[in-house]
Motif scaffolding. Structure first.
Motif, PDB file in Angstrom:
ATOM      1  N   PHE A   1       0.830  -1.203   0.000  1.00 13.55           N
ATOM      2  CA  PHE A   1       0.000   0.000   0.000  1.00 13.55           C
ATOM      3  C   PHE A   1       0.867   1.257   0.000  1.00 13.55           C
ATOM      4  CE2 PHE A   1      -2.751  -3.067   2.332  1.00 13.55           C
ATOM      5  CZ  PHE A   1      -3.932  -2.953   1.610  1.00 13.55           C
ATOM      6  N   ASP A   2       0.377   2.304  -0.636  1.00  9.55           N
ATOM      7  CA  ASP A   2       0.868   3.657  -0.414  1.00  9.55           C
ATOM      8  C   ASP A   2      -0.054   4.328   0.593  1.00  9.55           C
ATOM      9  OD1 ASP A   2       2.993   3.614  -2.251  1.00  9.55           O
ATOM     10  OD2 ASP A   2       1.655   4.099  -3.918  1.00  9.55           O
ATOM     11  N   VAL A   3       0.518   5.043   1.551  1.00  8.79           N
ATOM     12  CA  VAL A   3      -0.302   5.851   2.449  1.00  8.79           C
ATOM     13  C   VAL A   3      -0.550   7.180   1.750  1.00  8.79           C
ATOM     14  CG1 VAL A   3      -0.504   6.888   4.735  1.00  8.79           C
ATOM     15  CG2 VAL A   3       0.731   4.726   4.453  1.00  8.79           C
ATOM     16  N   ILE A   4      -1.817   7.533   1.583  1.00 13.25           N
ATOM     17  CA  ILE A   4      -2.153   8.705   0.766  1.00 13.25           C
ATOM     18  C   ILE A   4      -2.585   9.896   1.602  1.00 13.25           C
ATOM     19  CG2 ILE A   4      -2.705   7.342  -1.295  1.00 13.25           C
ATOM     20  CD1 ILE A   4      -5.674   7.574  -0.527  1.00 13.25           C
ATOM     21  N   THR A   5      -2.332   9.816   2.908  1.00 14.31           N
ATOM     22  CA  THR A   5      -2.595  10.963   3.787  1.00 14.31           C
ATOM     23  C   THR A   5      -1.309  11.304   4.527  1.00 14.31           C
ATOM     24  OG1 THR A   5      -3.889  11.745   5.674  1.00 14.31           O
ATOM     25  CG2 THR A   5      -3.301   9.434   5.677  1.00 14.31           C
ATOM     26  N   ASP A   6      -1.210  12.532   5.026  1.00 14.03           N
ATOM     27  CA  ASP A   6      -0.092  12.902   5.898  1.00 14.03           C
ATOM     28  C   ASP A   6      -0.535  12.930   7.362  1.00 14.03           C
ATOM     29  OD1 ASP A   6       1.325  13.227   3.609  1.00 14.03           O
ATOM     30  OD2 ASP A   6       1.516  15.405   3.726  1.00 14.03           O
ATOM     31  N   ASN A   7      -1.763  12.509   7.616  1.00 17.46           N
ATOM     32  CA  ASN A   7      -2.359  12.608   8.946  1.00 17.46           C
ATOM     33  C   ASN A   7      -1.974  11.398   9.794  1.00 17.46           C
ATOM     34  OD1 ASN A   7      -4.166  12.443  11.132  1.00 17.46           O
ATOM     35  ND2 ASN A   7      -5.723  13.611  10.001  1.00 17.46           N
ATOM     36  N   ARG A   8      -1.104  11.653  10.755  1.00 19.08           N
ATOM     37  CA  ARG A   8      -0.624  10.562  11.611  1.00 19.08           C
ATOM     38  C   ARG A   8      -1.768   9.870  12.347  1.00 19.08           C
ATOM     39  NH1 ARG A   8       4.365   9.684  15.513  1.00 19.08           N
ATOM     40  NH2 ARG A   8       3.353   8.587  17.212  1.00 19.08           N
ATOM     41  N   ARG A  14      10.318   8.071   5.731  1.00 15.15           N
ATOM     42  CA  ARG A  14      10.665   9.299   5.038  1.00 15.15           C
ATOM     43  C   ARG A  14      10.297   9.068   3.580  1.00 15.15           C
ATOM     44  NH1 ARG A  14      13.614  13.506   7.019  1.00 15.15           N
ATOM     45  NH2 ARG A  14      14.734  12.426   8.688  1.00 15.15           N
ATOM     46  N   ASP A  15       9.422   9.901   3.039  1.00 11.70           N
ATOM     47  CA  ASP A  15       8.908   9.604   1.700  1.00 11.70           C
ATOM     48  C   ASP A  15       9.924   9.993   0.615  1.00 11.70           C
ATOM     49  OD1 ASP A  15       8.683  12.343   1.244  1.00 11.70           O
ATOM     50  OD2 ASP A  15       6.504  12.382   1.480  1.00 11.70           O
ATOM     51  N   ALA A  16       9.536   9.796  -0.629  1.00  8.50           N
ATOM     52  CA  ALA A  16      10.475   9.988  -1.740  1.00  8.50           C
ATOM     53  C   ALA A  16      10.995  11.418  -1.802  1.00  8.50           C
ATOM     54  CB  ALA A  16       9.795   9.610  -3.061  1.00  8.50           C
ATOM     55  N   GLN A  17      10.223  12.346  -1.232  1.00 10.66           N
ATOM     56  CA  GLN A  17      10.671  13.752  -1.192  1.00 10.66           C
ATOM     57  C   GLN A  17      11.462  14.054   0.085  1.00 10.66           C
ATOM     58  OE1 GLN A  17       7.326  12.981  -2.284  1.00 10.66           O
ATOM     59  NE2 GLN A  17       8.340  13.001  -4.276  1.00 10.66           N
ATOM     60  N   GLY A  18      11.724  13.030   0.867  1.00  7.63           N
ATOM     61  CA  GLY A  18      12.513  13.231   2.078  1.00  7.63           C
ATOM     62  C   GLY A  18      11.706  13.712   3.275  1.00  7.63           C
ATOM     63  N   LYS A  19      10.401  13.714   3.144  1.00  6.95           N
ATOM     64  CA  LYS A  19       9.536  14.257   4.185  1.00  6.95           C
ATOM     65  C   LYS A  19       9.191  13.194   5.232  1.00  6.95           C
ATOM     66  CE  LYS A  19       5.087  16.661   4.610  1.00  6.95           C
ATOM     67  NZ  LYS A  19       3.865  17.020   3.884  1.00  6.95           N
ATOM     68  N   ASP A  20       9.283  13.574   6.486  1.00  4.65           N
ATOM     69  CA  ASP A  20       8.924  12.698   7.610  1.00  4.65           C
ATOM     70  C   ASP A  20       7.456  12.935   7.934  1.00  4.65           C
ATOM     71  OD1 ASP A  20       8.720  11.216   9.922  1.00  4.65           O
ATOM     72  OD2 ASP A  20      10.001  12.529  11.118  1.00  4.65           O
ATOM     73  N   ARG A  21       6.573  12.352   7.141  1.00  2.00           N
ATOM     74  CA  ARG A  21       5.150  12.677   7.225  1.00  2.00           C
ATOM     75  C   ARG A  21       4.524  12.351   8.566  1.00  2.00           C
ATOM     76  NH1 ARG A  21       2.002   9.973   2.456  1.00  2.00           N
ATOM     77  NH2 ARG A  21       3.423   8.225   2.794  1.00  2.00           N
ATOM     78  N   PHE A  22       5.050  11.288   9.211  1.00  2.00           N
ATOM     79  CA  PHE A  22       4.360  10.785  10.402  1.00  2.00           C
ATOM     80  C   PHE A  22       5.195  10.923  11.681  1.00  2.00           C
ATOM     81  CE2 PHE A  22       2.986   8.386   6.616  1.00  2.00           C
ATOM     82  CZ  PHE A  22       1.730   8.968   6.509  1.00  2.00           C
ATOM     83  N   GLY A  23       6.300  11.651  11.590  1.00  2.00           N
ATOM     84  CA  GLY A  23       7.115  11.870  12.786  1.00  2.00           C
ATOM     85  C   GLY A  23       7.782  10.616  13.307  1.00  2.00           C
TER      86      GLY A  23
END
Lengths: 413, 413
Positions: free
Chosen positions: A61-68, A131-140
């Motif tokens: 699955f891909d997680v499609i939200t940034d909401n932890r 850390r997603d493909a853009q380097g973002k730590d979406r879920f801390g």
């Protein structure tokens, strides 16, 4: 009522709803063997050393939200649904609460009347969740990424397709009935609507690696026995050393877990089928009928890599698969393999799109899969007949031991 | 030694070779039920009224030669191999004649040690075998094309993909073990190297239509029982009327045969799963749990299309699937359906690529499938949730009754 004690706490939608149309499947305790249930709770996740079931439905699955919070809530709902489904119950009622039919069913229904069929659901978290493909730590959770979950290197001859590789979260569904495995994945996807979407999925059949000494070795689509030297459930000491993450290995939330590597390996079976028997056996390093190493007579004879044939040449060739994959030449590194054969129809070139969906569990891929596959990708005589088309790497957390626990709690608390 | 008496006459390559590595699978007579063999010889081909096995591997071949003799020789070799494989034996020895290992094996090996598992192999001839896309009668059989093998019309909402439709020859392999079905198709493809190539193939699981009153009705991926009103093996009189081509129907080589229509029906299961239970039931015209028609209480209650609900509306809606597909509204036309669920991974849009591989047998598609599907394609409420992606039409000859007979002999002599 296995695993339902805490269901009320984590969302009635996915739990033991009382309604007019709850059609739970037969009590697992009364089911005969291949239909029986495998316990969901335990120190380790089921589906790893569980004797390999016959069928697979694997989903990434891909997680499609940034909401932890939404992700955590989904993991809680999934855990409750997994506990129900592995016990042979539905993901939820097929009718709605109190029997009102004006809502979408909480279960899709295609497993009604079928036994648990040994269903196991095993979850893993991919590097991109941290850390997603853009380097973002979406879920801390980036700081909790284990060092052992290091991206795999590119191996020689890799022909990976990104659209069927990777994934933020995977679930391995194994069962003796494919309808049961498909039902489980489909209902997890349904529950995850709006939070995750299916990145790729793979069906498999004919488990190609035994994970217990009580199982017969099965054959892969090259027609050879596969997994003779696999790590097995009975190898308790080896499993601690090679399979289960130990306290002190790094991130403590992974202690009791394991790392999973998946590789979709296309087999060029039409080419293989025109290769002589002696060539096939030389490439594999075992004979085809018995599965014995070419240095021995019986399947479970240990290969003797120093053995020499009557022609003065090594009985097991320098580039034979069994030699290069063996722990003797890999500093003792082993894997618990759990792969399945697949046929995805035809490839548009007059050939069956067939092969092996390789799954391997291990304590640390950096010391196990990576060096073994580095060696194989460079030297293995089998490479002429195979092509690695997808790759996945996932951290599979330990099992959960109480009904208020949930998949990934150690990572998110 | 079922079916081997005439093997010597039709090419040792595909027949009962004596060598050092013949690993025949267990004697079917000693196998327990789901492992047992289904007889290959008979008045009709097996795999039609045979109680539907759990797994499918369907393959459509293109004939890539114009050489009639080569095609006939292949059909003879295939018949011998099919007789062996359905009896639980290999397609040929895994070693070569006299044990010389310097030839490619006559069997690919992945079914070694497995029981026959109810394998049936059912052959059909497509319209393009009689006259190819360029109008050429490659094999001198155009005059024998039955009128009932008329190309299907284009139906409303068809979204067919030519690359997974049609085919000169098809083989339906059904078994209780997918490894057995895959092994059979793969070995037929191997034997056909240079004469045929795989055009498309499809795996399926979870038979969705019972073909015997001794089978429980299974569920499709909409979660509903499917095939409740199917023609069944026990309906002897109806089968003569609706299933088997009768003497005098047209081409005599087809007497005792049947016409097969295949449709790969993608189901938009994610959309379906968000539809309310009452809406799902109204669309199908049956309830989900029991499978009873909305005019009745039990699965096998005959639907009463004139029944009216408490709201004064028809209990079974005018556009309900069960109504439009029913023989009462189709001049008595029925089908023997033998479909399977499929999941082909994901569709790249975050959804499972899932659905029903529909297979239906009948005496004359012009009077059965074509009018029924014409009605369904225009009016069926289910159409919002399905998409027909492939189509096939094949003339399945009668069974063969002697060991010197072969698939299609009536067509080629």
């Amino acid at each position: 009522m296995i695993g339902l004690a805490g269901a009320g706490a984590i969302g009635a939608a996915a739990a033991g709803v009382v309604g007019s149309q709850v059609f739970d499947r037969p009590d697992p305790a009364q089911a005969s063997d291949p239909g029986a249930a495998v316990p969901f709770y335990g120190a380790h996740q089921a589906g790893i050393v569980t004797p390999a079931q016959d069928r697979l439905h694997f989903v990434a699955f891909d997680v499609i939200t940034d909401n932890r919070d939404a992700l955590v809530e989904l993991l809680q709902k999934w855990t409750a649904a997994a506990a129900r489904m592995t016990a042979g119950k539905d993901a939820g009622a097929i009718g709605a609460v109190n029997g009102a039919p004006e809502a979408a069913p909480d279960d899709t229904g295609e497993a009604l009347g079928l036994p648990p069929s040994g269903l196991t659901l095993t979850i893993g978290f991919g590097p991109t969740l941290f850390r997603d493909a853009q380097g973002k730590d979406r879920f801390g959770i980036a700081a909790k990424r284990p060092a052992a979950l290091a991206d795999l290197p590119k191996f020689a001859k890799d022909a990976l397709k990104p659209e069927i590789s990777g994934g933020d979260i995977c679930v391995q569904a194994c069962a003796h009935d494919p309808q049961i495995a498909v039902h489980a994945v489909r209902n997890l996807a349904r529950i995850g609507f709006g939070v995750v979407s299916v990145r790729w999925s793979q069906l498999g059949f004919g488990r190609t690696s035994s994970t217990s000494r009580n199982q017969q070795t099965a054959r892969n689509l090259f027609g050879f026995k596969d997994g003779t030297a696999n790590l097995k459930a009975e190898d308790t000491k080896l499993l601690e050393d090679q399979l289960w993450v130990q306290p002190g290995d790094g991130e403590e939330w992974m202690a009791g877990g394991s790392y999973m590597v998946t590789r979709k390996i296309r087999m060029l079976i039409e080419t293989w089928d025109r290769t002589s028997l002696s060539e096939q056996e030389a490439i594999v390093g075992r004979n085809k009928g018995e599965g014995a190493p070419l240095s021995g007579a019986k399947e479970f004879d240990e290969p003797v890599f120093s053995a020499v044939g009557t022609d003065g040449q090594p009985a097991i060739a320098a580039d034979a698969h069994v030699r290069l994959a063996h722990h003797e030449v890999n500093d003792g590194a082993r894997l618990l393999r759990r792969g399945y054969n697949f046929v995805d129809g035809s490839d548009g070139l007059g050939r069956l799109a067939a092969g092996l969906f390789f799954i391997a569990y291990q304590r640390d891929p950096r010391k196990q899969f990576v060096p073994i596959q580095t060696r194989l990708s460079r030297q293995d005589a089998l490479n002429e007949y195979i092509r690695h088309e997808s790759s996945g790497l996932f951290a599979c957390p330990p099992g959960i031991s109480a009904a208020d626990d949930y998949w990934g709690r150690g990572l998110f608390t």
